[in-house]
Design an enzyme around this catalytic site. Structure first.
Site, short mmCIF file in Angstrom:
data_model
loop_
_atom_site.label_atom_id
_atom_site.label_comp_id
_atom_site.label_asym_id
_atom_site.label_seq_id
_atom_site.Cartn_x
_atom_site.Cartn_y
_atom_site.Cartn_z
N LYS A 26 0.84 -1.21 0.00
CA LYS A 26 0.00 0.00 0.00
C LYS A 26 0.87 1.25 0.00
CE LYS A 26 -1.44 1.63 4.18
NZ LYS A 26 -1.14 3.04 4.47
N ASN A 27 1.90 1.26 0.86
CA ASN A 27 2.67 2.49 1.03
C ASN A 27 3.63 2.74 -0.14
OD1 ASN A 27 1.26 2.92 3.29
ND2 ASN A 27 2.91 2.45 4.74
N CYS A 121 -4.15 13.28 13.22
CA CYS A 121 -4.63 11.91 13.03
C CYS A 121 -4.37 11.15 14.31
CB CYS A 121 -3.99 11.26 11.82
SG CYS A 121 -2.50 10.35 12.16
N ARG A 126 1.66 14.81 13.48
CA ARG A 126 2.04 14.56 12.08
C ARG A 126 2.12 15.83 11.22
NH1 ARG A 126 -0.52 9.16 9.66
NH2 ARG A 126 1.36 9.24 8.37
N ILE A 128 3.57 18.61 8.35
CA ILE A 128 4.01 18.47 6.95
C ILE A 128 5.05 19.54 6.60
CG2 ILE A 128 2.10 17.19 5.86
CD1 ILE A 128 2.10 20.91 5.89
N ASP A 311 5.23 0.87 11.98
CA ASP A 311 3.96 0.26 11.59
C ASP A 311 3.78 -1.15 12.17
OD1 ASP A 311 3.23 2.49 10.24
OD2 ASP A 311 3.70 1.72 8.25
N ARG A 403 -8.44 0.00 5.56
CA ARG A 403 -7.65 1.01 4.84
C ARG A 403 -6.34 0.41 4.32
NH1 ARG A 403 -6.42 6.27 7.99
NH2 ARG A 403 -5.15 6.36 6.12
#
Ligand code: EPU
Length: 426
Positions: A26-27, A121, A126, A128, A311, A403
């Site tokens: 996914k990533n 989140c 988090r 940017i 993760d 997700r």
């Protein structure tokens, strides 16, 4: 397809046995899908799973004027057709932070962009700032207005240092790398993230005609080109899904081969599982794990790649809850990523959070309970715990798990787990 009220109902205690095929990452797929905005002509991505996050990015690409098809063979084709839309709306970006990765490609290819700021989140603040720092270094004029970042080109190559207090940034490196691919002149990204997913994106860009060296290292050098052409690409195997299956095999004392998993990307995880008493073998078809009768305690600190991945902190914590002794998990990436701890404690685990660590006193066994997923990996950790718990575990809010994992309950059931998806009343 993804019903928000679904739960997983698990009857614990069945050892997992057999083989399971790992999905495409996914990533890796998400930034590569964002990179299709840079490409002239059609890109074909193979094997990309039907995940909620992938669907979110496809919706965003459509909103940005791309023709997007899911083909019968499971591949996805994307062609940027209308180059005028430049806005990534809040509605979509709030669903998934990786959407912010369209900023670099849009400003590089279309000369301007307006992208919603992602906001907070469940993993913490988090920020940017590093994405913006890198794009500013490339000459983008940026300002924040009404919850959106507005960016204006033209870009030009430049050197930059892209780490912050928590080290390198995966999606920040991706965002800036994509922009630099089309920025005239030479760019250098120092302290670039070395994650295999970033290297995969760089290799994809090279296949499209980009000129990038230092791939996989913390120093990326990019000679901007004037255009990129479409290609076919299969992203790398998902090391987080593979690690989750290994954790599930380990906690049930099972014997599972994760086919297609790349041991080369999972050194720290394999080492940790061995310390926990698992027999882990690299095999030509993937990675085989045989779980111990009872896991040994472990010490895990998350770091940027090649360190232990944040993760997998939660799924491996589940394994440690039933270890014969005390384990310690320390987060160096997301200091607040411990939402799974109170839920595991509802299942009889003995985990205490202390500053940026969790201290896990192993118990003999967990007991099934009703628990709630708070994010993708935290949700996966509850599923892993439920597989070993006595009695029935019900995991609520599995849309978080959906997700990032494609039909995980079906893959686990095929290995002998007693798990099913149930639509919640209400
Ligand atoms: N950071 C900053 N400034 C920035 C960007 C990041 O300070 O501008 C900090 C973060 O707060 C964090 C650290 O830098 O402390 C690393 O964050 P990073 O930017 O690397 O995270 P990300 O790129 O937003 C990706 C994955 C996450 C994974 C992290 C860390 C994707 C789509 N997401 O996020 O995956 O946890 O890298 O490896 O690739 C998941 O799949 O469940 C997931 C959350």
């Amino acid at each position: 397809m993804f019903r928000t009220m679904d739960t997983f109902v698990i009857e614990g205690g069945a050892p997992l046995r057999g083989s399971v095929r790992v999905a495409v990452s996914k990533n890796s797929a998400l930034p590569i899908l964002a990179a299709t905005l840079l490409v002239e002509g059609e890109t074909r991505l193979e094997g990309v799973p039907a995940l909620r996050d992938v669907d979110t990015l496809l919706r965003l690409l459509r909103a940005l004027g791309c023709a997007v098809e899911r083909n019968a063979d499971g591949s996805i084709t994307v062609a940027a057709q209308d180059l005028t839309p430049c806005e990534a709306p809040y509605d979509i970006v709030k669903e998934m932070r990786a959407s912010f990765c369209v900023l670099g490609p849009l400003v590089a290819r279309r000369g301007r962009a307006r992208v919603s700021l992602p906001g907070g989140c469940n993993l913490g603040v988090r920020p940017i700032d590093l994405h913006l720092k890198g794009l500013r270094a490339l000459g983008a004029r940026l300002h924040v207005d009404g919850g959106y970042v507005e960016a204006q080109g033209p870009l030009r190559g430049e050197e930059m240092f892209l780490a912050g207090a928590f080290g390198s940034t995966v999606l920040g490196t991706a965002n800036v790398l994509m922009a630099a691919a089309l920025a005239p002149g030479r760019s250098v990204i120092e302290a670039a993230a070395c994650e295999p997913e970033v290297a995969d994106l760089a290799r994809f860009l090279v296949a499209c005609g980009a000129r990038i060296s230092g791939i996989g290292s913390p120093r990326l050098e990019i000679e901007g080109v004037t255009s990129l052409r479409g290609t076919r690409w299969r992203p790398i195997p998902d090391r987080m899904e593979a690690g989750t299956f290994l954790a599930a095999a380990a906690i049930t004392g099972g014997d599972v081969t994760v086919e297609g998993a790349s041991a080369d990307h999972m050194g720290a995880v394999i080492e940790t599982l061995r310390e926990a008493g698992c027999a882990v073998e690299r095999r030509p078809e993937g990675i085989r794990l045989r779980g111990p009768d009872r896991p040994k305690p472990i010490e895990v600190t998350t770091y940027p790649y090649p360190g232990f991945p944040t993760d997998l902190q939660a799924p491996i914590t589940s394994l440690a809850t039933v270890a014969d002794g005390m384990s310690v998990f320390t987060e160096k990436i997301y200091p607040e990523r411990f939402m799974h701890v109170p839920e595991l404690n509802r299942m009889g685990a003995n985990v205490r959070k202390h500053e940026t660590s969790s201290i896990v006193h192993g118990v003999k066994s967990l007991s099934g309970a009703e628990v709630m997923a708070s994010d993708i990996r935290g949700g996966a950790s509850l599923l892993v715990a439920g597989l070993a718990a006595r009695g029935t575990t019900t995991v609520h809010r599995v849309y978080h798990v959906d997700r990032g994992y494609d039909a995980i309950e079906e893959k686990l059931a095929a290995l002998g787990a007693r798990v099913r998806r149930v639509a919640e009343a209400g």
